[in-house]
Scaffold this motif. Structure first.
Motif, mmCIF file in Angstrom:
data_model
loop_
_atom_site.group_PDB
_atom_site.id
_atom_site.type_symbol
_atom_site.label_atom_id
_atom_site.label_comp_id
_atom_site.label_asym_id
_atom_site.label_seq_id
_atom_site.Cartn_x
_atom_site.Cartn_y
_atom_site.Cartn_z
ATOM 1 N N PHE A 132 0.843 -1.206 0.000
ATOM 2 C CA PHE A 132 0.000 0.000 0.000
ATOM 3 C C PHE A 132 0.877 1.256 0.000
ATOM 4 O O PHE A 132 0.631 2.219 -0.728
ATOM 5 N N THR A 133 1.891 1.223 0.836
ATOM 6 C CA THR A 133 2.765 2.387 1.002
ATOM 7 C C THR A 133 3.594 2.647 -0.249
ATOM 8 O O THR A 133 3.712 3.797 -0.701
ATOM 9 N N LEU A 134 4.151 1.599 -0.825
ATOM 10 C CA LEU A 134 5.022 1.767 -1.994
ATOM 11 C C LEU A 134 4.259 2.322 -3.195
ATOM 12 O O LEU A 134 4.811 3.111 -3.974
ATOM 13 N N LEU A 135 2.996 1.910 -3.362
ATOM 14 C CA LEU A 135 2.217 2.417 -4.492
ATOM 15 C C LEU A 135 1.916 3.908 -4.358
ATOM 16 O O LEU A 135 1.608 4.575 -5.341
ATOM 17 N N ASN A 136 1.982 4.433 -3.154
ATOM 18 C CA ASN A 136 1.779 5.868 -2.924
ATOM 19 C C ASN A 136 3.096 6.641 -2.853
ATOM 20 O O ASN A 136 3.073 7.869 -2.816
ATOM 21 N N TYR A 137 4.198 5.922 -2.804
ATOM 22 C CA TYR A 137 5.478 6.550 -2.476
ATOM 23 C C TYR A 137 5.976 7.467 -3.583
ATOM 24 O O TYR A 137 6.650 8.441 -3.322
ATOM 25 N N TRP A 138 5.605 7.170 -4.817
ATOM 26 C CA TRP A 138 6.206 7.922 -5.918
ATOM 27 C C TRP A 138 5.354 9.062 -6.448
ATOM 28 O O TRP A 138 5.847 10.158 -6.622
ATOM 29 N N ALA A 300 -2.707 7.223 0.943
ATOM 30 C CA ALA A 300 -2.549 8.614 0.508
ATOM 31 C C ALA A 300 -3.215 9.569 1.483
ATOM 32 O O ALA A 300 -2.631 10.574 1.912
ATOM 33 N N SER A 301 -4.452 9.261 1.852
ATOM 34 C CA SER A 301 -5.204 10.129 2.753
ATOM 35 C C SER A 301 -4.557 10.194 4.132
ATOM 36 O O SER A 301 -4.459 11.262 4.746
ATOM 37 N N THR A 302 -4.092 9.050 4.635
ATOM 38 C CA THR A 302 -3.505 8.990 5.972
ATOM 39 C C THR A 302 -2.219 9.794 6.057
ATOM 40 O O THR A 302 -1.986 10.531 7.018
ATOM 41 N N SER A 303 -1.374 9.662 5.049
ATOM 42 C CA SER A 303 -0.104 10.391 5.071
ATOM 43 C C SER A 303 -0.334 11.891 4.995
ATOM 44 O O SER A 303 0.356 12.672 5.660
ATOM 45 N N ARG A 304 -1.320 12.301 4.230
ATOM 46 C CA ARG A 304 -1.615 13.731 4.125
ATOM 47 C C ARG A 304 -2.250 14.262 5.401
ATOM 48 O O ARG A 304 -2.064 15.424 5.762
ATOM 49 N N ALA A 305 -3.010 13.409 6.088
ATOM 50 C CA ALA A 305 -3.596 13.824 7.368
ATOM 51 C C ALA A 305 -2.500 14.069 8.398
ATOM 52 O O ALA A 305 -2.543 15.052 9.148
ATOM 53 N N LEU A 306 -1.504 13.182 8.463
ATOM 54 C CA LEU A 306 -0.405 13.359 9.410
ATOM 55 C C LEU A 306 0.440 14.567 9.037
ATOM 56 O O LEU A 306 0.816 15.374 9.903
ATOM 57 N N ALA A 307 0.739 14.720 7.744
ATOM 58 C CA ALA A 307 1.534 15.867 7.300
ATOM 59 C C ALA A 307 0.818 17.183 7.584
ATOM 60 O O ALA A 307 1.443 18.180 7.963
ATOM 61 N N ALA A 308 -0.518 17.170 7.448
ATOM 62 C CA ALA A 308 -1.296 18.384 7.698
ATOM 63 C C ALA A 308 -1.264 18.782 9.166
ATOM 64 O O ALA A 308 -1.353 19.970 9.496
ATOM 65 N N LYS A 317 8.384 19.065 12.510
ATOM 66 C CA LYS A 317 8.220 19.544 11.144
ATOM 67 C C LYS A 317 8.615 18.517 10.089
ATOM 68 O O LYS A 317 8.095 18.539 8.971
ATOM 69 N N PHE A 318 9.525 17.598 10.438
ATOM 70 C CA PHE A 318 9.978 16.635 9.433
ATOM 71 C C PHE A 318 8.844 15.719 8.965
ATOM 72 O O PHE A 318 8.897 15.161 7.863
ATOM 73 N N LEU A 319 7.774 15.575 9.787
ATOM 74 C CA LEU A 319 6.655 14.729 9.401
ATOM 75 C C LEU A 319 5.865 15.318 8.235
ATOM 76 O O LEU A 319 5.196 14.592 7.504
ATOM 77 N N GLY A 320 5.929 16.614 8.063
ATOM 78 C CA GLY A 320 5.175 17.255 6.991
ATOM 79 C C GLY A 320 5.983 17.541 5.746
ATOM 80 O O GLY A 320 5.478 18.134 4.789
ATOM 81 N N LYS A 321 7.224 17.103 5.701
ATOM 82 C CA LYS A 321 8.087 17.387 4.562
ATOM 83 C C LYS A 321 7.612 16.648 3.317
ATOM 84 O O LYS A 321 7.356 15.451 3.335
ATOM 85 N N LEU A 322 7.493 17.393 2.195
ATOM 86 C CA LEU A 322 7.065 16.813 0.930
ATOM 87 C C LEU A 322 8.262 16.514 0.047
ATOM 88 O O LEU A 322 9.230 17.277 0.012
ATOM 89 N N ASN A 323 8.201 15.400 -0.661
ATOM 90 C CA ASN A 323 9.217 15.096 -1.651
ATOM 91 C C ASN A 323 9.134 16.127 -2.775
ATOM 92 O O ASN A 323 8.054 16.392 -3.301
ATOM 93 N N GLN A 324 10.248 16.714 -3.156
ATOM 94 C CA GLN A 324 10.257 17.818 -4.112
ATOM 95 C C GLN A 324 9.815 17.390 -5.507
ATOM 96 O O GLN A 324 9.219 18.172 -6.238
ATOM 97 N N PRO A 329 4.154 13.204 0.903
ATOM 98 C CA PRO A 329 4.772 13.243 2.239
ATOM 99 C C PRO A 329 5.355 11.884 2.616
ATOM 100 O O PRO A 329 4.761 11.104 3.352
ATOM 101 N N ARG A 330 6.545 11.594 2.096
ATOM 102 C CA ARG A 330 7.119 10.249 2.227
ATOM 103 C C ARG A 330 7.398 9.863 3.678
ATOM 104 O O ARG A 330 7.165 8.719 4.083
ATOM 105 N N THR A 331 7.919 10.799 4.457
ATOM 106 C CA THR A 331 8.211 10.475 5.863
ATOM 107 C C THR A 331 6.935 10.099 6.594
ATOM 108 O O THR A 331 6.901 9.127 7.362
ATOM 109 N N ALA A 332 5.875 10.864 6.363
ATOM 110 C CA ALA A 332 4.589 10.564 6.999
ATOM 111 C C ALA A 332 4.083 9.185 6.580
ATOM 112 O O ALA A 332 3.512 8.447 7.394
ATOM 113 N N MET A 333 4.295 8.816 5.315
ATOM 114 C CA MET A 333 3.860 7.498 4.840
ATOM 115 C C MET A 333 4.552 6.378 5.598
ATOM 116 O O MET A 333 3.924 5.389 5.992
ATOM 117 N N VAL A 334 5.853 6.527 5.794
ATOM 118 C CA VAL A 334 6.620 5.488 6.483
ATOM 119 C C VAL A 334 6.180 5.376 7.941
ATOM 120 O O VAL A 334 5.986 4.276 8.466
#
Length: 520
Positions: A132-138, A300-308, A317-324, A329-334
């Motif tokens: 689930f996580t890997l399919l959202n990672y990219w 996808a929704s969960t990682s964005r909720a944590l980043a938000a 702050k590192f939890l909300g960092k977005l991959n450029q 929000p890869r850190t939040a996904m992990v």
């Protein structure tokens, strides 16, 4: 398609069976009631979602009107439900795998024992969460193409199941000829089934669209459309499935009553009993696809909720960092994936996970009606692409229905979930201390209504009627009456506890970017 891909998940695979065991044929009313409750809640969020089309919006709205403490509690409760949702979809897939009848797949039979995930099954659940996580990672593009492709499949299989089971075995007499046979366990289980059988959980996924608001094309129109259309389609499908499950039972299957039906993979087992083996194989396949699609969407929704939640300024702050490159929000996904594994280690059955999700989600949703009404008073100048005409009726109705549904979650689940939510408060007050307690008094005033409300609901759950696992100091249905009256008071308190914090300006910066649309 993203919303439907989230809504049609493991709920259809297990919900009808679980609800029938609780309420008998009257479970059909439970699904209608669950759809009404979530529909009333979603109605309020359409105005909020179009006002603030942003990533992880469900975790931010309350702080705009009531400050960071209420925003943190709502966001934390919602996030708890989301990290529980990832493993429940994985558990659903693994549970259907455990019933595979194929000779080469006998090893899967060891994944479940008495509807509980074994240690071997737990490893397979972890593998699903990682996928689930890997399919959202990219990228979001990969996610949307994936969910669009399988959403049609996820709609087609339940409808095919309804048609084939109805043709093969149709016994409308299973609904009963008297009120007692229709409601063999009484009227109270009809309400309980909405919370403890995964019904409300099955409709919860409308928030996926809101949490990806800034990634939706033309959000001022499409957020409302997506929520309305997807909830309507899923409600029809779920109600048809419940009716089909009830009428497909042959009389000898019901010789021990509805609570005597013990299926491991409900619809597939039913298809095998009716000699529709190819449908059973198709259902085993869909038991991968449906939970898989929901799990991927909610990652996808969960990682964005944590980043938000980082914008609340009470998480690192590192939890909300977005991959450029991919803006994910890869850190939040992990972090979400790791905590999801912890949750499934604690709650190893589909039913227990569904109840936790239902109660924590509903607590988060309580802030929707109070926030949307408060913002009309606090920020009447904000752009509102959709202005809800019946908000004065629907907001208090949604609040009261949500309160009842929380109560239906039963003791001790209510107090357990409230306790898990309070575990986040030390984190909040740690950051308040770092900030010098500058606005803590106002924050407490803005959130006092919800804190008192949670105490009230914990007490009500404990002293309530025996039908909901209480001490029966308050008898059914008088416990409902007290909750309705008191919820109205808490709603009034909540809608008048708004204040102009610094977060309102953040909301304004998002709101001012939207295009002015025709109000309707």
């Amino acid at each position: 398609m993203l919303a439907l891909g989230s809504l049609i998940g493991s709920g259809w695979l297990f919900g009808a069976w679980e609800a029938s065991a609780v309420a008998g044929p009257a479970a059909i009313i439970s699904w209608i009631l669950g759809a009404i409750i979530i529909g009333a809640i979603a109605y309020n969020y359409i105005e909020l979602g179009t006002m603030f089309p942003e990533s992880g919006g469900m975790s931010k709205f309350a702080q705009y009107s009531h400050g960071s403490l209420l925003g943190f509690i709502a966001a934390w409760a919602n996030w708890i439900s989301l990290i529980t949702l990832l493993p429940i979809e994985a558990v659903a897939a693994v549970q259907y795998m455990s019933a595979w009848p194929f000779k080469w797949a006998h090893f899967t039979n060891q994944f479940m024992h008495n509807n509980t995930v074994t240690n071997r099954g737990l490893i397979m659940v972890f593998i699903f969460i990682i996928i689930f996580t890997l399919l959202n990672y990219w990228s979001v593009a990969l996610l949307t193409h994936f969910t669009s492709a399988i959403s049609l499949f996820k709609i087609a299989i339940p409808l095919l199941t309804v048609i084939l089971l109805t043709i093969s075995s149709f016994h409308p007499a299973n609904y009963g000829h008297t009120w007692h046979s229709f409601m063999p366990y009484g009227s109270a289980p009809i309400f309980a089934a909405t919370s403890v059988s995964g019904i409300i959980f099955s409709f919860d996924a409308f928030q996926t669209v809101i949490n990806m608001g800034n990634e939706v094309r033309n959000p001022q129109k499409n957020i409302g459309r997506a929520i309305t259309i997807s909830l309507s389609i899923s409600a029809v499908i779920y109600i048809l499935l419940q009716s089909t499950f009830i009428t497909s039972m042959t009389p000898h299957m019901l010789c021990h009553g509805w609570q005597g039906i013990n299926f491991n993979s409900p619809f597939a087992d039913l298809a095998i009993l009716l000699n529709i083996y190819w449908l059973a194989i198709l259902l085993y396949l869909d038991a991968f696809v449906s939970p898989f699609g929901t799990g991927v969407s909610f990652t996808a929704s969960t990682s964005r909720a944590l980043a938000a939640m980082v914008d609340n300024e009470h998480l690192p702050k590192f939890l909300g960092k977005l991959n450029q490159k991919y803006h994910t929000p890869r850190t939040a996904m992990v972090i979400d994936a790791l905590l999801s594994m912890v949750m499934v280690g604690l709650f190893r059955s589909w039913a227990s996970l569904a109840t936790v999700i239902c109660t924590s989600t509903l607590i988060a949703y309580l802030t929707g009606p109070t926030t949307v009404v408060a913002l009309r008073k606090l920020a009447p100048h904000f752009k509102r692409p959709i202005v809800l005409k019946h908000l004065k009726l629907m907001a208090p109705l949604a609040f009261i229905l949500t309160s009842l549904a929380i109560y239906w979650g039963m003791w001790p689940t209510t107090i357990q979930v409230i306790f898990i939510i309070t575990l986040g408060l030390p984190i909040y007050f740690y950051y308040e201390a770092k900030a010098g307690w500058q606005t803590t008094k106002q924050e407490l005033q803005g959130a006092a209504w919800l804190i008192c409300y949670l105490i009230f609901m914990a007490i009500m759950s404990f002293i309530g009627s025996r039908q909901f696992n209480g001490q029966n100091w308050l008898h059914y249905p008088y416990d409902f009456l007290i909750i309705i009256l008191c919820s109205g008071g808490f709603y009034y308190w909540g809608t008048h506890s708004y204040w102009q914090s610094r977060f309102l300006n953040q909301g304004y910066q998002i709101n001012r970017k939207i295009k002015k649309e025709t109000l309707f």
